[in-house]
Design a protein around this motif. Sequence first.
Motif, PDB file in Angstrom:
ATOM      1  N   ALA A 184      15.199   0.808  -3.825  1.00  0.00           N
ATOM      2  CA  ALA A 184      16.063   0.850  -2.639  1.00  0.00           C
ATOM      3  C   ALA A 184      15.320   1.467  -1.451  1.00  0.00           C
ATOM      4  CB  ALA A 184      17.323   1.658  -2.949  1.00  0.00           C
ATOM      5  N   ALA A 185      14.525   2.506  -1.712  1.00  0.00           N
ATOM      6  CA  ALA A 185      13.749   3.133  -0.644  1.00  0.00           C
ATOM      7  C   ALA A 185      12.704   2.158  -0.103  1.00  0.00           C
ATOM      8  CB  ALA A 185      13.075   4.406  -1.153  1.00  0.00           C
ATOM      9  N   ARG A 186      12.100   1.410  -1.008  1.00  0.00           N
ATOM     10  CA  ARG A 186      11.104   0.408  -0.585  1.00  0.00           C
ATOM     11  C   ARG A 186      11.764  -0.674   0.268  1.00  0.00           C
ATOM     12  NH1 ARG A 186       6.351  -2.512  -3.925  1.00  0.00           N
ATOM     13  NH2 ARG A 186       6.155  -4.401  -2.670  1.00  0.00           N
ATOM     14  N   ALA A 187      12.899  -1.150  -0.173  1.00  0.00           N
ATOM     15  CA  ALA A 187      13.601  -2.191   0.583  1.00  0.00           C
ATOM     16  C   ALA A 187      14.055  -1.675   1.940  1.00  0.00           C
ATOM     17  CB  ALA A 187      14.796  -2.704  -0.225  1.00  0.00           C
ATOM     18  N   GLY A 188      14.479  -0.404   1.987  1.00  0.00           N
ATOM     19  CA  GLY A 188      14.918   0.174   3.248  1.00  0.00           C
ATOM     20  C   GLY A 188      13.784   0.292   4.252  1.00  0.00           C
ATOM     21  N   GLN A 189      12.612   0.703   3.775  1.00  0.00           N
ATOM     22  CA  GLN A 189      11.461   0.802   4.661  1.00  0.00           C
ATOM     23  C   GLN A 189      11.048  -0.571   5.181  1.00  0.00           C
ATOM     24  OE1 GLN A 189       9.937   2.987   6.182  1.00  0.00           O
ATOM     25  NE2 GLN A 189       7.850   2.329   6.621  1.00  0.00           N
TER      26      GLN A 189
ATOM     27  N   GLN B 251       0.823  -1.207   0.000  1.00  0.00           N
ATOM     28  CA  GLN B 251       0.000   0.000   0.000  1.00  0.00           C
ATOM     29  C   GLN B 251       0.856   1.255   0.000  1.00  0.00           C
ATOM     30  OE1 GLN B 251      -3.499  -0.085  -0.223  1.00  0.00           O
ATOM     31  NE2 GLN B 251      -3.049   2.045  -0.798  1.00  0.00           N
ATOM     32  N   GLU B 252       1.961   1.224   0.738  1.00  0.00           N
ATOM     33  CA  GLU B 252       2.874   2.372   0.722  1.00  0.00           C
ATOM     34  C   GLU B 252       3.398   2.617  -0.685  1.00  0.00           C
ATOM     35  OE1 GLU B 252       4.748   2.246   5.249  1.00  0.00           O
ATOM     36  OE2 GLU B 252       5.560   0.905   3.697  1.00  0.00           O
ATOM     37  N   ALA B 253       3.683   1.539  -1.408  1.00  0.00           N
ATOM     38  CA  ALA B 253       4.157   1.685  -2.789  1.00  0.00           C
ATOM     39  C   ALA B 253       3.062   2.277  -3.677  1.00  0.00           C
ATOM     40  CB  ALA B 253       4.609   0.324  -3.328  1.00  0.00           C
ATOM     41  N   ILE B 254       1.834   1.782  -3.525  1.00  0.00           N
ATOM     42  CA  ILE B 254       0.712   2.306  -4.307  1.00  0.00           C
ATOM     43  C   ILE B 254       0.514   3.786  -4.035  1.00  0.00           C
ATOM     44  CG2 ILE B 254      -1.808   2.211  -4.530  1.00  0.00           C
ATOM     45  CD1 ILE B 254      -1.583  -0.824  -4.027  1.00  0.00           C
ATOM     46  N   ASP B 255       0.716   4.195  -2.779  1.00  0.00           N
ATOM     47  CA  ASP B 255       0.498   5.585  -2.380  1.00  0.00           C
ATOM     48  C   ASP B 255       1.685   6.481  -2.705  1.00  0.00           C
ATOM     49  OD1 ASP B 255      -2.037   4.995  -1.449  1.00  0.00           O
ATOM     50  OD2 ASP B 255      -1.355   4.587   0.594  1.00  0.00           O
ATOM     51  N   GLY B 256       2.725   5.914  -3.314  1.00  0.00           N
ATOM     52  CA  GLY B 256       3.834   6.728  -3.811  1.00  0.00           C
ATOM     53  C   GLY B 256       4.860   7.137  -2.780  1.00  0.00           C
ATOM     54  N   ARG B 257       5.071   6.299  -1.761  1.00  0.00           N
ATOM     55  CA  ARG B 257       6.005   6.685  -0.706  1.00  0.00           C
ATOM     56  C   ARG B 257       7.459   6.334  -1.031  1.00  0.00           C
ATOM     57  NH1 ARG B 257       4.510   8.526   3.971  1.00  0.00           N
ATOM     58  NH2 ARG B 257       6.298   7.612   5.043  1.00  0.00           N
TER      59      ARG B 257
END
Length: 217
Positions: free
Chosen positions: A112-117, A101-107
Amino acid sequence: MDFNDAVLSRHTVKAYEGGRSLPQEQVDKLLNWLHFSPSSVNSQPWHFVVASTPEGREQIAKATTGGFAYNHPKVTDASHVIALCMRADLDEAHLNAVLAQEAIDGRFKDDAARAGQDKSRRGYVDLHRYALRDVPQWMEKQVYLALGGLLLGAGMLGIDATPMEGFDAAALDESLKLRERGLTSVVLVSLGYRSEKDFNAGLPKSRLPKEAVFTHI
């Protein structure tokens, strides 16, 4: 009403005027605030059951019998009752759903940012699961963050509210079929219009003096 007025004017309502329903616009605002409640590492370990009908309130009222009967009318006479629940665990499916959901919402600006979160959140989950061994307590704290926001939001809108821990959680879990969904109830909040029987409305607020509560360094 500004924030300070809401803090000073709100109180825990002890009796409601049955048969009156809150405007849907106000309810929608409260539910939106609940939806966007803060939580540690955006873990969102909660679910909210909203009872807006007599039948729904009766389902919740099944948990306010016996030693908790004093809360029964606060449930049945309210306009809305919300059961704030928490997950049984922060399992793989939930962690993946939050990340997606965070990815869908553009966070995330990139992978790399996704993996870090994902790594950071899982690090905290593992800390509480293995080192501190307090995942249920940690999740419950997040639910109470949502509760605080809900009560202040209700105060800002001039909506009367009552937080309640006085209920049979096992009975409520059974009535709402929560455990089949991997959930358990934590706290209830009634919302509506206070009646003339609400003795607490006329009582002054009481808090310990500031010098006993605050330390300035």
